[in-house]
Design a protein around this motif. Structure first.
Motif, PDB file in Angstrom:
ATOM      1  N   SER A   1       0.858  -1.189   0.000  1.00 10.04           N
ATOM      2  CA  SER A   1       0.000   0.000   0.000  1.00 10.04           C
ATOM      3  C   SER A   1       0.896   1.241   0.000  1.00 10.04           C
ATOM      4  O   SER A   1       1.803   1.349   0.834  1.00 10.04           O
ATOM      5  N   THR A   2       0.632   2.169  -0.902  1.00 10.17           N
ATOM      6  CA  THR A   2       1.456   3.387  -0.944  1.00 10.17           C
ATOM      7  C   THR A   2       1.253   4.215   0.326  1.00 10.17           C
ATOM      8  O   THR A   2       2.152   4.933   0.744  1.00 10.17           O
TER       9      THR A   2
ATOM     10  N   GLN B   1      -0.635  -2.275  -6.396  1.00 10.32           N
ATOM     11  CA  GLN B   1      -0.688  -2.501  -4.946  1.00 10.32           C
ATOM     12  C   GLN B   1      -1.268  -3.885  -4.704  1.00 10.32           C
ATOM     13  O   GLN B   1      -2.282  -4.254  -5.303  1.00 10.32           O
TER      14      GLN B   1
ATOM     15  N   ARG C   1      -5.618  -0.229   0.352  1.00 12.28           N
ATOM     16  CA  ARG C   1      -6.658  -0.092   1.375  1.00 12.28           C
ATOM     17  C   ARG C   1      -7.647   1.007   1.018  1.00 12.28           C
ATOM     18  O   ARG C   1      -7.260   2.050   0.508  1.00 12.28           O
ATOM     19  N   GLY C   2      -8.913   0.738   1.290  1.00 10.28           N
ATOM     20  CA  GLY C   2      -9.942   1.758   1.109  1.00 10.28           C
ATOM     21  C   GLY C   2     -10.508   2.143   2.466  1.00 10.28           C
ATOM     22  O   GLY C   2     -10.012   1.704   3.504  1.00 10.28           O
ATOM     23  N   ARG C   3     -11.521   2.980   2.455  1.00 10.50           N
ATOM     24  CA  ARG C   3     -12.139   3.364   3.728  1.00 10.50           C
ATOM     25  C   ARG C   3     -12.925   2.195   4.294  1.00 10.50           C
ATOM     26  O   ARG C   3     -13.263   1.251   3.588  1.00 10.50           O
TER      27      ARG C   3
ATOM     28  N   LYS D   1     -18.237   5.286  -9.481  1.00 12.50           N
ATOM     29  CA  LYS D   1     -17.031   5.707  -8.761  1.00 12.50           C
ATOM     30  C   LYS D   1     -15.782   5.535  -9.629  1.00 12.50           C
ATOM     31  O   LYS D   1     -15.505   4.459 -10.141  1.00 12.50           O
TER      32      LYS D   1
HETATM   33  C1  BTN Z   1     -11.857   4.429  -0.815  1.00 15.59           C
HETATM   34  O1  BTN Z   1     -12.502   4.719  -1.820  1.00 15.59           O
HETATM   35  O2  BTN Z   1     -12.344   3.705   0.070  1.00 15.59           O
HETATM   36  C2  BTN Z   1     -10.453   4.961  -0.656  1.00 15.59           C
HETATM   37  C3  BTN Z   1      -9.521   4.314  -1.618  1.00 15.59           C
HETATM   38  C4  BTN Z   1      -8.100   4.836  -1.494  1.00 15.59           C
HETATM   39  C5  BTN Z   1      -7.131   4.060  -2.335  1.00 15.59           C
HETATM   40  C6  BTN Z   1      -5.775   4.677  -2.362  1.00 15.59           C
HETATM   41  S1  BTN Z   1      -4.727   3.952  -3.600  1.00 15.59           S
HETATM   42  C7  BTN Z   1      -3.349   4.773  -2.945  1.00 15.59           C
HETATM   43  C8  BTN Z   1      -3.480   4.720  -1.448  1.00 15.59           C
HETATM   44  N1  BTN Z   1      -2.915   3.488  -0.916  1.00 15.59           N
HETATM   45  C9  BTN Z   1      -3.850   2.727  -0.339  1.00 15.59           C
HETATM   46  O3  BTN Z   1      -3.623   1.621   0.195  1.00 15.59           O
HETATM   47  N2  BTN Z   1      -5.033   3.308  -0.431  1.00 15.59           N
HETATM   48  C10 BTN Z   1      -4.963   4.602  -1.084  1.00 15.59           C
END
Ligand code: BTN
Length: 331
Positions: free
Chosen positions: A98-99, A122, A126-128, A193
């Protein structure tokens, strides 16, 4: 003979030189002289540049720069970049978990404000709400930027919505479809989205140490590249425009827009942006239901306030909600 890192350094220098003369032939002899090296090192370095994906017309006596690949390397991102401070330091990787994690590490190690971490892929994006962000190789933009603001930690949450605003403005330049922000920080194109934002804060009570703003943008994914359950609700720039897009161009433009928006935010918080935020909102005017922890609030979304909160008109009056997951209630 140059060693491998030395060769890469020479290749970088040659690239810059021949690129500054795009379309014109540069003699190998002039490169040998300019970089105080020998012909065989120049030829090896130019072949390396070609292996990186650059289009060169190369023969024994001269070389012509023809084209650049759409790769998210530090060289490509910074070449011609019009920001003042953002992305002056770039950490670029082929594949990472994950960045956001790498950016947090870099920030803890002292990386400056505006430093950017990007990856072509990646494995644990990770997302929210603990969700997964799908980032297949070389098709999207996965980036995290380090911010070191001197405002109070209470102002950190709205950085996400400020980022969504910058991104909506960027995307509007690239897509014909309607760009919207689904509060707080999803960006939609034609109702689907296209991008998400994950902001993570490291702070004590009074001071932000750093903020990591992670942004994922779907750029060149085709329908089949999305997991089945996302196909109806997600889109990419390619799906929205019908053609492949240069990710570097998009990212450079976004960095400029984000830097501008961030400067405004530092000065005046969301005040000058509210009108634009309202204009982009996909929720205002709709009946929504919102899970805040275990409670559900329902009502009509009527505004976004100066703190970036969604204001909903409920049976018990106006309520300003600072975070949560919103669904539009279908009538
Ligand atoms: C979402 O829509 O839930 C948020 C998504 C965020 C994704 C970005 S990709 C770069 C950065 N690294 C991650 O692991 N997540 C964010």
């Amino acid at each position: 003979m140059t060693g491998s890192t030395e060769l890469e350094g020479l290749a970088d220098d040659l690239l810059l030189r021949i690129r500054s003369r795009t379309g014109a032939a540069v003699t190998v002899r002039s490169l040998v002289r300019r970089f105080r090296t020998d012909e065989s090192s120049v030829m090896s370095a130019l072949r390396l540049v070609r292996d990186w994906g650059y289009g060169l017309r190369l023969n024994r006596s001269d070389v012509t720069f023809v084209s650049a690949p759409d790769i998210l390397s530090a060289t490509e991102i910074t070449h011609g970049l019009k920001t003042k401070k953002f992305a002056r330091t770039v950490f670029a990787y082929q594949s990472v978990k994950s960045t956001n994690d790498l950016a947090a590490q870099a920030a803890a190690d002292g990386a400056p404000q505006g430093a950017v971490v990007v990856a072509e892929e990646q494995s644990q994006g990770r997302g929210r709400f603990g969700r997964v962000w799908h980032s297949p190789p070389e098709s999207g933009v996965c980036m995290s930027i380090i911010l070191r603001p001197d405002f109070q930690p209470s102002r950190a949450p709205a950085v996400s919505i400020m980022t969504a605003l910058a991104l909506a403005e960027t995307l509007e330049v690239f897509v014909p479809g309607k760009v919207q922000i689904k509060w707080p920080n999803d960006v939609l194109v034609s109702g689907k989205k296209i991008a998400g934002i994950l902001t993570e804060l490291t702070a004590d009570q009074n001071r932000i140490e750093y903020l990591i703003v992670g942004v994922g943008i779907n750029v060149n994914q085709k329908t089949g590249d999305f997991p089945e359950e996302l196909r109806g609700i997600a889109t990419s720039l390619r799906r929205a425009t019908g053609k492949k897009q240069r990710r570097v161009r998009l990212l450079q433009r976004f960095l400029v827009d984000l830097e501008k928006e961030y400067r405004r935010y530092q000065r005046s918080f969301l005040k000058p942006s509210r009108k634009r935020l309202r204009g982009y909102s996909s929720l205002i005017g709709h009946d929504v239901s919102l899970a805040v922890g275990r409670r559900i609030s329902s009502g009509r979304a009527v505004d976004i306030d100066d703190n970036g909160c969604l204001v909903i008109d409920t049976a018990n009056g106006l309520k300003a909600i600072s975070s949560g997951e919103v669904t539009v209630v279908k009538q």
